[in-house]
Design a protein around this motif. Structure first.
Motif, mmCIF file in Angstrom:
data_model
loop_
_atom_site.group_PDB
_atom_site.id
_atom_site.type_symbol
_atom_site.label_atom_id
_atom_site.label_comp_id
_atom_site.label_asym_id
_atom_site.label_seq_id
_atom_site.Cartn_x
_atom_site.Cartn_y
_atom_site.Cartn_z
ATOM 1 N N VAL A 117 0.826 -1.305 -0.028
ATOM 2 C CA VAL A 117 -0.032 0.099 0.271
ATOM 3 C C VAL A 117 0.792 1.177 -0.064
ATOM 4 O O VAL A 117 1.918 1.477 0.875
ATOM 5 C CB VAL A 117 -0.794 0.058 1.166
ATOM 6 N N PRO A 118 0.449 2.142 -0.829
ATOM 7 C CA PRO A 118 1.545 3.265 -0.959
ATOM 8 C C PRO A 118 1.187 4.217 0.465
ATOM 9 O O PRO A 118 0.039 4.205 0.983
ATOM 10 C CB PRO A 118 0.851 4.281 -1.982
ATOM 11 N N GLU A 119 2.244 4.942 1.003
ATOM 12 C CA GLU A 119 2.178 5.666 1.935
ATOM 13 C C GLU A 119 1.724 7.131 1.571
ATOM 14 O O GLU A 119 1.990 7.648 0.433
ATOM 15 C CB GLU A 119 3.209 5.663 2.757
ATOM 16 N N GLU A 120 1.412 7.586 2.812
ATOM 17 C CA GLU A 120 0.819 9.231 2.323
ATOM 18 C C GLU A 120 2.103 9.892 2.429
ATOM 19 O O GLU A 120 3.339 9.646 3.071
ATOM 20 C CB GLU A 120 -0.046 9.819 3.609
ATOM 21 N N SER A 121 2.357 10.949 1.756
ATOM 22 C CA SER A 121 3.604 11.791 2.024
ATOM 23 C C SER A 121 3.798 12.356 3.231
ATOM 24 O O SER A 121 3.105 12.846 3.860
ATOM 25 C CB SER A 121 3.427 13.173 0.911
ATOM 26 N N LEU A 149 -7.798 -8.395 -7.803
ATOM 27 C CA LEU A 149 -8.438 -8.878 -6.573
ATOM 28 C C LEU A 149 -8.782 -7.687 -5.614
ATOM 29 O O LEU A 149 -9.684 -7.739 -4.861
ATOM 30 C CB LEU A 149 -7.451 -9.746 -5.881
ATOM 31 N N HIS A 150 -7.812 -6.644 -5.633
ATOM 32 C CA HIS A 150 -8.083 -5.424 -4.668
ATOM 33 C C HIS A 150 -8.719 -4.368 -5.491
ATOM 34 O O HIS A 150 -8.429 -3.245 -5.002
ATOM 35 C CB HIS A 150 -6.301 -5.098 -4.124
ATOM 36 N N VAL A 151 -9.742 -4.742 -6.348
ATOM 37 C CA VAL A 151 -10.455 -3.563 -7.069
ATOM 38 C C VAL A 151 -11.234 -2.678 -6.009
ATOM 39 O O VAL A 151 -11.376 -1.433 -6.317
ATOM 40 C CB VAL A 151 -11.220 -4.091 -8.201
ATOM 41 N N GLN A 152 -11.857 -3.337 -4.939
ATOM 42 C CA GLN A 152 -12.494 -2.383 -3.922
ATOM 43 C C GLN A 152 -11.618 -1.784 -2.798
ATOM 44 O O GLN A 152 -12.271 -1.112 -1.986
ATOM 45 C CB GLN A 152 -13.540 -3.361 -3.374
ATOM 46 N N THR A 153 -10.419 -2.024 -2.827
ATOM 47 C CA THR A 153 -9.463 -1.775 -1.669
ATOM 48 C C THR A 153 -8.314 -0.570 -2.036
ATOM 49 O O THR A 153 -8.246 0.253 -2.534
ATOM 50 C CB THR A 153 -9.083 -2.665 -0.600
ATOM 51 N N VAL A 154 -7.185 -1.556 -2.338
ATOM 52 C CA VAL A 154 -5.945 -0.700 -2.709
ATOM 53 C C VAL A 154 -5.713 -1.068 -4.388
ATOM 54 O O VAL A 154 -4.794 -0.220 -4.624
ATOM 55 C CB VAL A 154 -4.885 -1.196 -2.138
ATOM 56 N N GLY A 155 -6.350 -1.598 -5.211
ATOM 57 C CA GLY A 155 -6.089 -1.654 -6.541
ATOM 58 C C GLY A 155 -6.174 -0.265 -7.324
ATOM 59 O O GLY A 155 -5.331 -0.259 -8.137
ATOM 60 N N PRO A 156 -7.130 0.611 -7.018
ATOM 61 C CA PRO A 156 -7.093 1.537 -7.845
ATOM 62 C C PRO A 156 -5.777 2.564 -7.513
ATOM 63 O O PRO A 156 -5.636 3.457 -8.345
ATOM 64 C CB PRO A 156 -8.332 2.356 -7.311
ATOM 65 N N LYS A 158 -2.723 3.495 10.103
ATOM 66 C CA LYS A 158 -3.357 3.541 8.911
ATOM 67 C C LYS A 158 -2.590 2.563 7.846
ATOM 68 O O LYS A 158 -3.625 1.924 7.270
ATOM 69 C CB LYS A 158 -3.459 5.052 8.409
ATOM 70 N N SER A 159 -1.601 2.622 7.752
ATOM 71 C CA SER A 159 -0.968 1.567 6.665
ATOM 72 C C SER A 159 -1.050 0.205 7.286
ATOM 73 O O SER A 159 -1.374 -0.522 6.380
ATOM 74 C CB SER A 159 0.702 1.975 6.695
ATOM 75 N N LEU A 160 -1.237 0.088 8.561
ATOM 76 C CA LEU A 160 -1.323 -1.345 9.163
ATOM 77 C C LEU A 160 -2.766 -1.755 8.829
ATOM 78 O O LEU A 160 -2.977 -3.277 8.367
ATOM 79 C CB LEU A 160 -1.328 -1.467 10.541
ATOM 80 N N GLU A 161 -3.804 -0.999 8.866
ATOM 81 C CA GLU A 161 -4.891 -1.227 8.621
ATOM 82 C C GLU A 161 -5.210 -1.479 7.021
ATOM 83 O O GLU A 161 -5.982 -2.561 6.698
ATOM 84 C CB GLU A 161 -6.154 -0.215 8.951
ATOM 85 N N LEU A 162 -4.665 -0.937 6.278
ATOM 86 C CA LEU A 162 -4.730 -1.142 4.931
ATOM 87 C C LEU A 162 -4.337 -2.243 4.528
ATOM 88 O O LEU A 162 -4.728 -2.816 3.598
ATOM 89 C CB LEU A 162 -4.008 0.130 4.024
ATOM 90 N N PHE A 173 -4.236 -7.876 2.848
ATOM 91 C CA PHE A 173 -3.725 -9.302 3.016
ATOM 92 C C PHE A 173 -4.893 -10.190 3.294
ATOM 93 O O PHE A 173 -4.917 -11.327 2.594
ATOM 94 C CB PHE A 173 -2.651 -9.196 4.250
ATOM 95 N N PRO A 174 -5.992 -9.860 4.074
ATOM 96 C CA PRO A 174 -7.030 -10.671 3.960
ATOM 97 C C PRO A 174 -7.441 -11.085 2.642
ATOM 98 O O PRO A 174 -8.132 -12.342 2.483
ATOM 99 C CB PRO A 174 -8.009 -9.812 4.993
ATOM 100 N N GLU A 175 -7.464 -10.089 1.786
ATOM 101 C CA GLU A 175 -8.044 -10.470 0.562
ATOM 102 C C GLU A 175 -7.170 -11.517 -0.319
ATOM 103 O O GLU A 175 -7.400 -12.520 -0.803
ATOM 104 C CB GLU A 175 -8.253 -9.433 -0.360
ATOM 105 N N ASP A 176 -5.884 -11.512 -0.085
ATOM 106 C CA ASP A 176 -4.840 -12.457 -0.443
ATOM 107 C C ASP A 176 -5.154 -13.763 0.173
ATOM 108 O O ASP A 176 -5.102 -14.705 -0.660
ATOM 109 C CB ASP A 176 -3.413 -11.839 -0.155
ATOM 110 N N PHE A 177 -5.318 -13.673 1.455
ATOM 111 C CA PHE A 177 -5.607 -15.061 2.017
ATOM 112 C C PHE A 177 -6.918 -15.556 1.782
ATOM 113 O O PHE A 177 -6.912 -17.114 1.530
ATOM 114 C CB PHE A 177 -5.472 -14.816 3.560
ATOM 115 N N SER A 178 -8.069 -14.991 1.534
ATOM 116 C CA SER A 178 -9.124 -15.582 1.095
ATOM 117 C C SER A 178 -9.187 -16.045 -0.535
ATOM 118 O O SER A 178 -9.657 -17.208 -0.864
ATOM 119 C CB SER A 178 -10.277 -14.623 0.985
ATOM 120 N N ALA A 179 -8.230 -15.424 -1.146
ATOM 121 C CA ALA A 179 -7.977 -15.952 -2.525
ATOM 122 C C ALA A 179 -7.224 -17.289 -2.510
ATOM 123 O O ALA A 179 -7.633 -18.094 -3.558
ATOM 124 C CB ALA A 179 -7.360 -14.688 -3.464
#
Length: 404
Positions: A5-9, A243-250, A349-353, A359-365
């Protein structure tokens, strides 16, 4: 490229001077890998298809063979050095068929001990979070050991007759600390050959400053899937914007990945959004600047994904509990120990992302893939041109199994 996940500046965050670490030079190999990447708008992906038999992921005999030839033979990257940041600390690590106590004695040396008292075999500690103390005391009969495993005291020693404490220390496992990682062999009779921990890998991790990083968080996940299916997720970027289209994919775009073998391990180097060679040339002087424009993902064979984001890293340790059951420990390591509340909030925030969403999306896949493979309908899994690192990884695993 793995899910990162990209970090904020940091420009928008109040960061105290002592929370910014001194510049560190990247390794020559890290720079060379980054320079090999094309501008994102000029990327051309390789086109090929290879196949893997589904039995590699669902066959019980194959799982048992991997346990014998990989997990009981190779040095395993059990934890980051940051888990035991202070001398006089110890922690229990369960997995890989036996429980291990990792300790850092008062002189700063790391030890790995089988978590079994020499009196009746009881577990000496259940602490899965680091604890501090001069002694480890078995809760059953209070035999006590120092942090090197030496037996120090036996209650009512006279009832044991001629007891030689010097011969009853805890069983030691071969162990070494390199590149900010604690490596352990699970066979107490194994030799002290740690050449598997390649010099190329250590040079990269020293450049990253892994040994000096702070353990910001440790999270545990139980996944109903084969351990290699989970690791596969961090060996390709094909899934990220899908896979992450609804979370970090964009936040991402498809980019070409440079894959390099570092001795017995792998490194993937991928460009961040908007990457150009001109941008790279402006960010080569320090490894932290470099991490703003490229992402490094290391696969520590056999079972760890080490993902380098801008100012933190995730070390994901896959612990196989069965052919279709895996425990994943996620160590989040930050460049410094945050003192300001704003910096802590930024990393929360990075931990939550990552740990809470991606990661849970990866694990579910991975779990869904395992369930699909157990039907027996799909006999082979395909690997395409955006999954190059997977091909390298499985070739290396086969080589290690064959020569063990």
């Amino acid at each position: 490229m793995a899910t990162v996940v990209p970090e904020e500046s940091t420009a928008s965050t109040e960061v105290k001077a002592h929370e910014v670490r001194p510049p560190r030079k990247p390794s020559a190999s890290q720079i060379a890998a980054a320079r090999s990447l094309p501008n994102n708008n000029e990327a051309v992906w390789p086109a090929f298809t290879t196949k893997l038999p589904s039995s590699l992921y669902i066959d019980e005999d194959r799982f048992d063979e991997e346990h014998r030839k990989l997990f009981m033979t190779l040095p395993l990257p059990l934890a980051p050095s940051a888990l035991l940041a202070e001398p006089g600390s110890f922690v229990c690590r369960d997995g890989f068929g036996q429980s291990v106590i990792l300790t850092r004695d008062k002189d700063g040396k790391v030890h790995a001990l089988v978590n079994s008292c020499r009196h009746r075999g009881s577990r000496v500690t259940e602490n899965d979070e680091p604890a501090k103390g001069r002694l480890m005391i078995c809760p059953y009969h209070a035999w006590s050991y120092d942090l090197s495993g030496k037996l120090m005291a036996v209650p009512r020693r006279e009832v044991f007759g001629e007891l030689d404490k010097s011969e009853l220390g805890m069983v030691k496992l071969p162990c070494v600390e390199k590149g900010g990682i604690i490596w352990v062999k699970m066979d107490h009779e194994a030799n002290d050959d740690f050449s598997h921990v390649s010099d190329e890998l250590v040079a990269d991790f020293d450049a990253l400053g892994v040994a000096d990083m702070h353990m910001f968080a440790l999270r545990k996940h139980e996944v109903e899937g084969n351990w290699k299916l989970i690791l596969d997720t961090f060996l390709e970027g094909y899934h990220v914007i899908r896979l992450h289209v609804q979370t970090v994919g964009p936040l991402y775009e498809d980019t070409v990945v440079q894959v390099d073998r570092l001795g017995s391990h792998l490194r993937q180097t991928s460009a961040r959004v908007g990457f150009t060679k001109d941008i790279l040339a402006q960010n080569e002087e320090s490894v932290d600047d470099l991490r703003r424009v490229v992402t490094y993902v290391y696969t520590l064979l056999p079972n760890v994904a080490f993902i380098c984001s801008q100012d933190y890293c995730n070390m994901l340790v896959m612990q196989p509990k069965g052919v279709g059951k895996t425990i994943v420990h996620n160590f989040m390591l930050t460049n410094v120990n945050p003192q300001s509340e704003k910096l802590r909030q930024k990393w929360e925030k990075s931990l939550e992302l990552t740990d809470g969403l991606a990661f849970p999306e990866d694990f579910s896949a991975s779990a869904a893939t395992y369930q699909g493979l157990t039907t027996g309908v799909v006999k082979e899994l395909m690997i395409g041109g955006m999954e190059v690192a997977m091909e390298h990884y499985h070739e290396m695993i086969e080589e290690m199994v064959a020569r063990a």
